[in-house]
Write a protein that holds these residues in place. Structure first.
Motif, PDB file in Angstrom:
ATOM      1  N   GLY A 108      -4.130   2.901  -5.586  1.00 12.95           N
ATOM      2  CA  GLY A 108      -4.957   1.786  -6.014  1.00 12.95           C
ATOM      3  C   GLY A 108      -6.429   1.942  -5.690  1.00 12.95           C
ATOM      4  N   ILE A 109      -6.818   3.056  -5.076  1.00 15.72           N
ATOM      5  CA  ILE A 109      -8.220   3.314  -4.766  1.00 15.72           C
ATOM      6  C   ILE A 109      -8.757   4.305  -5.788  1.00 15.72           C
ATOM      7  CG2 ILE A 109      -9.849   4.219  -3.066  1.00 15.72           C
ATOM      8  CD1 ILE A 109      -7.783   3.428  -0.901  1.00 15.72           C
ATOM      9  N   LYS A 117      -4.931  -4.153  -9.864  1.00 12.42           N
ATOM     10  CA  LYS A 117      -3.480  -4.279  -9.871  1.00 12.42           C
ATOM     11  C   LYS A 117      -2.936  -4.310 -11.302  1.00 12.42           C
ATOM     12  CE  LYS A 117      -0.175  -7.729  -8.267  1.00 12.42           C
ATOM     13  NZ  LYS A 117      -0.069  -8.954  -7.472  1.00 12.42           N
ATOM     14  N   ALA A 118      -3.579  -5.055 -12.191  1.00 16.39           N
ATOM     15  CA  ALA A 118      -3.109  -5.158 -13.576  1.00 16.39           C
ATOM     16  C   ALA A 118      -3.151  -3.794 -14.263  1.00 16.39           C
ATOM     17  CB  ALA A 118      -3.946  -6.161 -14.349  1.00 16.39           C
ATOM     18  N   GLU A 175      -7.799 -10.709  -8.033  1.00 20.05           N
ATOM     19  CA  GLU A 175      -6.359 -10.473  -8.107  1.00 20.05           C
ATOM     20  C   GLU A 175      -5.679 -10.845  -6.791  1.00 20.05           C
ATOM     21  OE1 GLU A 175      -6.056  -6.688 -11.123  1.00 20.05           O
ATOM     22  OE2 GLU A 175      -6.413  -6.265  -9.011  1.00 20.05           O
ATOM     23  N   GLU A 176      -4.377 -11.160  -6.898  1.00 17.85           N
ATOM     24  CA  GLU A 176      -3.585 -11.443  -5.706  1.00 17.85           C
ATOM     25  C   GLU A 176      -3.110 -10.131  -5.104  1.00 17.85           C
ATOM     26  OE1 GLU A 176      -0.407 -14.152  -6.464  1.00 17.85           O
ATOM     27  OE2 GLU A 176      -1.702 -15.552  -7.537  1.00 17.85           O
ATOM     28  N   ARG A 177      -2.767 -10.145  -3.834  1.00 17.52           N
ATOM     29  CA  ARG A 177      -2.258  -8.967  -3.135  1.00 17.52           C
ATOM     30  C   ARG A 177      -0.962  -8.488  -3.775  1.00 17.52           C
ATOM     31  NH1 ARG A 177      -5.327  -6.201  -0.370  1.00 17.52           N
ATOM     32  NH2 ARG A 177      -6.646  -7.114   1.179  1.00 17.52           N
ATOM     33  N   TRP A 178      -0.679  -7.204  -3.591  1.00 14.59           N
ATOM     34  CA  TRP A 178       0.585  -6.633  -4.051  1.00 14.59           C
ATOM     35  C   TRP A 178       1.718  -7.233  -3.240  1.00 14.59           C
ATOM     36  CZ3 TRP A 178       1.602  -3.098  -7.905  1.00 14.59           C
ATOM     37  CH2 TRP A 178       0.512  -2.441  -8.459  1.00 14.59           C
ATOM     38  N   ALA A 199       2.587  -2.649   0.930  1.00 12.29           N
ATOM     39  CA  ALA A 199       2.250  -3.406  -0.270  1.00 12.29           C
ATOM     40  C   ALA A 199       1.107  -4.376   0.014  1.00 12.29           C
ATOM     41  CB  ALA A 199       3.474  -4.160  -0.781  1.00 12.29           C
ATOM     42  N   ALA A 200       1.140  -5.016   1.168  1.00  9.99           N
ATOM     43  CA  ALA A 200       0.101  -5.985   1.512  1.00  9.99           C
ATOM     44  C   ALA A 200      -1.239  -5.311   1.783  1.00  9.99           C
ATOM     45  CB  ALA A 200       0.530  -6.794   2.727  1.00  9.99           C
TER      46      ALA A 200
END
Length: 191
Positions: free
Chosen positions: A158-159, A169-170, A72-75, A63-64
């Motif tokens: 996510g890529i 992420k959103a 955005e913040e990390r997952w 996740a990180a």
């Protein structure tokens, strides 16, 4: 012809207590297994716990490591688990939907069409083709959902498949099957 009931093995043992599919109690299973089998089972169970812990540690690290856009913040492990749970639920629902649609298509209208006028024949054909199109769309969504899970496992979730930049992420939380970032998807839709 009615389907025969299928007995499913219980999680506690492979034996069945009765004819109605009740799981055997752990005492009944222990009576039927040798001490050597019980030791092997305990070793496997301990190994499963270790692999579950390792899987949780891997999920946290995974996740990180997932890419995010700069704003955005990390997952977090929880966020990724929520997306995976949602995808798993969609996969189960889609499989059930596909099975129901295929059953309905296979059963179809068994009449030979004798006595039907052209409008009736056309309506039946249209309905059948519509059901087939819906089943095909469900299969596509199923494949996309399974692919998203595979990408999570591979660390490529996510890529963007077009430009290689983070999808966002959103966007993935809103549409977990996304494989393209918004600019690439926009370009694709313009073509």
């Amino acid at each position: 012809m009615p389907a025969l009931p299928v007995e499913k093995p219980s999680a506690r043992g492979t034996g069945m207590a009765g004819t109605r599919g009740e799981p055997a109690s752990s005492g009944e299973v222990a009576e039927r297994t040798s001490p050597a089998k019980r030791r092997r089972s305990a070793v496997r169970s301990a190994g499963a716990k270790d692999s579950a812990r390792a899987g949780a540690d891997h999920a946290t690290a995974q996740a990180a490591e997932l890419p995010v856009r700069g704003d955005e913040e990390r997952w977090t492990e929880t966020e990724l688990a929520e997306v995976r749970t949602r995808l798993d639920g969609e996969i189960k629902a889609l499989r059930a939907e596909i099975l129901a649609a295929e059953t309905q298509i296979a059963e179809g209208d068994t009449s030979d069409g004798a006595g039907d006028d052209q409008a009736d024949t056309g309506a039946k054909t249209y309905a059948r083709e519509h059901e087939m199109a819906l089943a095909h769309n469900s299969r596509d969504l199923l494949a996309q959902s399974e692919r998203a899970i595979a990408r999570m496992d591979a660390g490529t979730y996510g890529i963007c498949e077009s430009c290689g930049k983070p999808i966002g992420k959103a966007r993935l939380q809103a549409f977990p099957r996304a494989t393209l970032c918004v600019p690439c998807k926009t370009r694709e839709e313009r073509r």
